[in-house]
Scaffold this active site. Structure first.
Site, PDB file in Angstrom:
ATOM      1  N   THR A 105      -3.804   4.675   7.786  1.00  0.00           N
ATOM      2  CA  THR A 105      -3.148   4.750   6.960  1.00  0.00           C
ATOM      3  C   THR A 105      -2.276   5.343   6.663  1.00  0.00           C
ATOM      4  OG1 THR A 105      -4.354   2.866   5.581  1.00  0.00           O
ATOM      5  CG2 THR A 105      -2.884   3.114   4.350  1.00  0.00           C
ATOM      6  N   CYS A 136      -5.142  -1.470  -6.645  1.00  0.00           N
ATOM      7  CA  CYS A 136      -3.906  -1.190  -6.488  1.00  0.00           C
ATOM      8  C   CYS A 136      -3.094  -3.258  -5.613  1.00  0.00           C
ATOM      9  CB  CYS A 136      -3.564  -0.421  -4.564  1.00  0.00           C
ATOM     10  SG  CYS A 136      -4.879  -0.842  -3.721  1.00  0.00           S
ATOM     11  N   TYR A 184      -9.445  -0.180  -4.294  1.00  0.00           N
ATOM     12  CA  TYR A 184      -8.456  -1.219  -4.060  1.00  0.00           C
ATOM     13  C   TYR A 184      -8.832  -2.539  -5.138  1.00  0.00           C
ATOM     14  CZ  TYR A 184      -8.405  -1.016   1.182  1.00  0.00           C
ATOM     15  OH  TYR A 184      -7.203  -1.139   2.280  1.00  0.00           O
ATOM     16  N   HIS A 211     -12.662   4.677  -2.510  1.00  0.00           N
ATOM     17  CA  HIS A 211     -11.586   4.162  -1.898  1.00  0.00           C
ATOM     18  C   HIS A 211     -11.907   2.220  -2.212  1.00  0.00           C
ATOM     19  CE1 HIS A 211      -7.723   4.065   0.432  1.00  0.00           C
ATOM     20  NE2 HIS A 211      -8.092   3.072   0.853  1.00  0.00           N
ATOM     21  N   CYS A 221      -4.030   7.322  -1.297  1.00  0.00           N
ATOM     22  CA  CYS A 221      -5.432   7.325  -1.969  1.00  0.00           C
ATOM     23  C   CYS A 221      -6.304   7.948  -0.528  1.00  0.00           C
ATOM     24  CB  CYS A 221      -5.594   6.092  -2.469  1.00  0.00           C
ATOM     25  SG  CYS A 221      -3.772   5.219  -3.011  1.00  0.00           S
ATOM     26  N   CYS A 225       0.843  -1.366   0.250  1.00  0.00           N
ATOM     27  CA  CYS A 225       0.325  -0.408   0.095  1.00  0.00           C
ATOM     28  C   CYS A 225       0.907   0.997  -0.262  1.00  0.00           C
ATOM     29  CB  CYS A 225      -0.994   0.069   1.139  1.00  0.00           C
ATOM     30  SG  CYS A 225      -2.022   1.577   2.100  1.00  0.00           S
ATOM     31  N   GLU A 231      -5.852  -5.979   5.709  1.00  0.00           N
ATOM     32  CA  GLU A 231      -5.990  -5.107   5.082  1.00  0.00           C
ATOM     33  C   GLU A 231      -6.955  -5.306   4.073  1.00  0.00           C
ATOM     34  OE1 GLU A 231      -3.688  -2.568   2.492  1.00  0.00           O
ATOM     35  OE2 GLU A 231      -3.789  -0.827   3.310  1.00  0.00           O
ATOM     36  N   GLU A 264      -0.150   1.425   9.925  1.00  0.00           N
ATOM     37  CA  GLU A 264      -1.809   2.252  10.196  1.00  0.00           C
ATOM     38  C   GLU A 264      -1.034   3.445  11.504  1.00  0.00           C
ATOM     39  OE1 GLU A 264      -2.009  -0.179   8.121  1.00  0.00           O
ATOM     40  OE2 GLU A 264      -2.709   1.135   6.643  1.00  0.00           O
TER      41      GLU A 264
HETATM   42 FE1  SF4 Z   1      -4.129   1.607   0.318  1.00  0.00          FE
HETATM   43 FE2  SF4 Z   1      -4.986   0.539  -2.197  1.00  0.00          FE
HETATM   44 FE3  SF4 Z   1      -6.332   2.427  -0.194  1.00  0.00          FE
HETATM   45 FE4  SF4 Z   1      -4.110   2.996  -1.931  1.00  0.00          FE
HETATM   46  S1  SF4 Z   1      -6.430   2.151  -2.245  1.00  0.00           S
HETATM   47  S2  SF4 Z   1      -4.089   4.608   0.413  1.00  0.00           S
HETATM   48  S3  SF4 Z   1      -2.458   2.017  -2.193  1.00  0.00           S
HETATM   49  S4  SF4 Z   1      -5.360   0.224   0.340  1.00  0.00           S
HETATM   50 FE    FE Z   2      -5.776   0.444   2.864  1.00  0.00          FE
END
Ligand code: SF4
Ligand code: FE
Length: 487
Positions: free
Chosen positions: A191, A301, A298, A294, A104, A100, A445, A259
Site C-alpha cells: 500500500t 480509517c 482499521y 495496523h 499508516c 485509504c 481490503e 497496492e
Molecule cells: Fe490505509 Fe487504513 Fe491501513 Fe491507513 S490503516 S494504510 S488508511 S487501510
Molecule cells: Fe490497508
C-alpha cells in the site's frame, strides 16, 4: 518538517526515479499518471492535514527524539494520548478521502521496529536502535512517506522460509559484505509503495534459527538500484481517465490504497540502514506489534469511510424521495450504530495502551484484534445496507457518456431523475460513489488488509485466556478447580 503540504509532497515524488510498471508499461510520473495519481492525492491529504488549523493538533506533534514539530505519521507513540489522537486523525482522513491514505503502514512499521530494536539491543548488545533513530530523525525532519513492507509472496504455504523450493519467496540476505548486505525477494500488496520515499522492510512471520538470512529489517530508498514495482489493477480503474469524472465515483481519490509488488533483485543495504539481521527470536514479536497497530487503525480509517457511505446513501434517499420511510431510517440508524461500535474498539485498544521497555506505546493486542475482526463484518454489513437502500439501479446505470450524448442524454436525464429540483447528474454521482465504495477492490481490503480474519481469530483465542474463564464459571457453580482426571 521539510515537506509542508500536499503540493510539496507531490513535487518531492517527481524528483525520485523509481521503476514502476502498470499494464506492461513504465510509469514516468506517479503524480500525473491516471492509475496512480488518485492514490497520490489521498496520501497528500496526510500532508495537507498538518497545515490545517482545525486538525493541526491531531496531525502534528513534537518528536521525542529532537523536540521538533513532526507529522504524526512519523511519530513514535509516547503515551495513550498519542495512540488516541492517531485514531482520531485516521477517522478524519477517512472522511476526507473516502479511501485509504496509505501512510499508516509506515507509521506502524516505525513503531514496531523502534520498540523491538531496543529489546534486541538489550539482549544482544547490538546498536540497532541508534541506527534506527538516525534514520528516523531524517524521516521526521524531511517529513518523508515510508511504506511498511512486510508481506512476502510465501510460495508454498505449507513450508516456512528456509524450506521453500524457491528461496526468494521470502526476502532474504544473499550476500554479506563489510559495509552491508545484499537482499533478494519481493513484498506484495504494498500500500502506497509507488508514492513513498522509503521502504521499511520487515519479516513477514515468526522464524526459527534456520531462517537467519530471512530475519532482516532494513530501510531503502524506493529508487535504489535493483528495485522494481508493479502497480496492481483495481476494479473500474479504466474509468479514471480524464473524461470519466462522474463514472469513477471518487474522481479525486482511489478506490483503495493503490497496492504494488515490490521486487528486490540484489539490492544493496548499507550497515547503517540495517535494524535487525539474524535475530530470529524477535521476528514473531515484531510482526505481531506491527499487525496489532495496523489492526487498531482499521477501526478508525474504515469508520471514516463508513461515515461517507452513510452520508452518501442518506443523500440518495433524499434524492429518491424515500428518506422519510421508517425502514429507511432504521437501516441508516443501523449503519451509524455499526460505525460507532467499530470506532469504540479502535479507541478502546488505544485507551488500554501500554509502554514497551523502549518507551514506545503499544495498543492492547486483544482489543486490536477484535477491532479488525469487527471491520471484516461491520464494514460489509454497512455496505450491504447501503446497497439495499440505494436500489438496483446502481448496477444498471448508464455511463456519463450517455448522459452527455446528444442522442440519448435527454432520456437518461428524464428516466434517472428523482425528486424535482435535484439534477439527475447528482443522483448518478452519488450512485457511482456508493458503487465505488461497496464493490470490487474496496471491500477486499477491509477483509484482508492488516491480516485476514483468521489471523485475528487465532490471536483472539490465544489471548482469550479460556482457562481463566473456565475457572470463573467453576467458581460460580461451586465446582472444585482441581478435579480428578477422567471424572
Ligand atoms: Fe490505509 Fe487504513 Fe491501513 Fe491507513 S490503516 S494504510 S488508511 S487501510
Ligand atoms: Fe490497508
Amino acid at each position: 518538517m521539510k515537506l509542508k503540504n500536499g503540493a510539496e509532497y507531490m513535487e518531492s515524488l517527481r524528483k525520485l526515479n523509481p521503476i514502476i510498471y502498470y499494464k506492461g508499461e513504465r510509469i514516468k510520473d506517479v503524480t500525473r499518471h491516471p492509475a496512480t495519481a488518485p492514490h497520490v492525492r489521498s496520501a497528500a491529504m496526510t500532508y495537507a492535514l498538518a497545515s490545517d488549523e482545525e486538525h493541526k493538533d491531531l496531525a502534528t506533534t513534537a518528536s521525542h527524539l529532537t523536540g521538533r514539530t513532526i507529522s504524526r505519521f512519523t511519530h513514535v507513540h509516547q503515551n495513550v494520548e498519542d495512540l488516541i489522537k492517531k485514531i482520531k486523525m485516521l477517522r478524519v482522513l477517512g472522511q476526507k478521502t473516502g479511501t485509504c491514505f496509505q501512510r499508516c503502514v509506515g507509521l506502524d512499521g516505525i513503531n514496531a521496529v523502534y520498540s523491538v530494536a531496543y529489546e534486541v539491543d538489550e539482549k544482544y548488545g547490538t546498536d540497532y536502535l541508534e541506527r534506527f533513530k538516525k534514520w528516523l530523525i531524517r524521516i521526521q525532519d524531511e517529513n518523508l512517506m515510508v511504506v511498511g513492507a512486510m508481506t512476502d509472496p510465501k510460495g508454498d504455504r505449507s513450508k516456512g522460509p528456509a524450506d521453500q523450493p524457491d528461496p526468494d519467496q521470502y526476502v532474504h540476505v544473499v550476500e554479506r559484505r563489510d559495509d552491508g548486505v545484499v537482499i533478494r525477494g519481493a513484498k506484495l500488496h504494498m500500500t502506497g509503495g509507488v508514492n513513498s520515499h522509503e521502504i521499511l522492510i520487515m519479516p513477514t512471520t515468526a522464524m526459527d534459527e534456520r531462517a537467519k538470512d530471512y530475519a532482516i529489517v532494513c530501510a531503502v530508498p524506493v529508487d535504489a538500484p535493483g528495485i522494481t514495482m508493479i502497480f496492481g489493477r483495481q476494479a473500474s480503474d479504466d474509468r479514471r481517465d480524464k473524461r470519466e469524472r462522474l463514472d469513477s465515483g471518487k474522481p479525486s481519490f482511489g478506490a483503495v490504497g493503490g497496492e504494488a509488488v515490490i521486487a528486490f533483485e540484489d539490492v544493496f543495504i548499507p550497515n547503517e540502514r540495517i535494524f535487525l539481521d539474524g535475530e530470529t527470536d524477535f521476528t514473531g514479536v515484531l510482526v505481531y506489534r506491527f499487525a496489532a497497530h495496523h489492526r487498531a487503525n482499521y477501526g478508525a480509517c474504515k469508520t471514516g469511510l463508513m461515515d461517507v457511505l452513510t452520508g452518501a446513501v442518506s443523500y440518495l434517499t433524499q434524492v429518491q424521495g424515500t428518506a422519510r420511510g421508517s425502514h429507511v431510517k432504521d437501516k441508516v440508524t443501523e449503519m451509524i450504530h455499526l460505525c460507532e461500535t467499530l470506532y469504540c474498539s479502535s479507541i478502546a485498544c488505544s485507551a488500554e495502551g501500554w509502554p514497551t521497555p523502549s518507551g514506545a506505546y503499544m495498543v492492547d493486542t486483544m482489543l486490536a484484534n477484535v477491532c479488525k475482526q469487527n471491520v471484516t463484518r461491520f464494514h460489509f454489513e454497512v455496505a450491504r445496507l447501503a446497497i439495499d437502500l440505494a436500489g438496483g439501479f446502481l448496477a444498471t446505470l448508464p455511463s456519463e457518456y450517455d448522459l452527455e450524448s446528444e442522442d440519448v442524454g435527454h432520456l437518461v436525464k428524464k428516466y434517472f431523475s428523482g425528486v424535482s429540483g435535484i439534477p439527475t447528474e447528482h443522483r448518478m454521482k452519488v450512485a457511482r460513489l456508493i458503487e465505488a465504495m461497496t464493490g470490487g477492490t474496496a471491500l477486499i481490503e477491509s477483509m484482508h488488509g492488516a491480516g485476514s480474519p483468521q489471523a485475528q481469530r487465532i490471536m483472539i483465542l490465544r489471548e482469550g485466556d479460556l482457562a481463566k474463564k473456565i475457572k470463573l464459571a467453576k467458581a460460580l457453580m461451586g465446582i472444585p478447580q482441581k478435579e480428578p482426571a477422567g471424572k
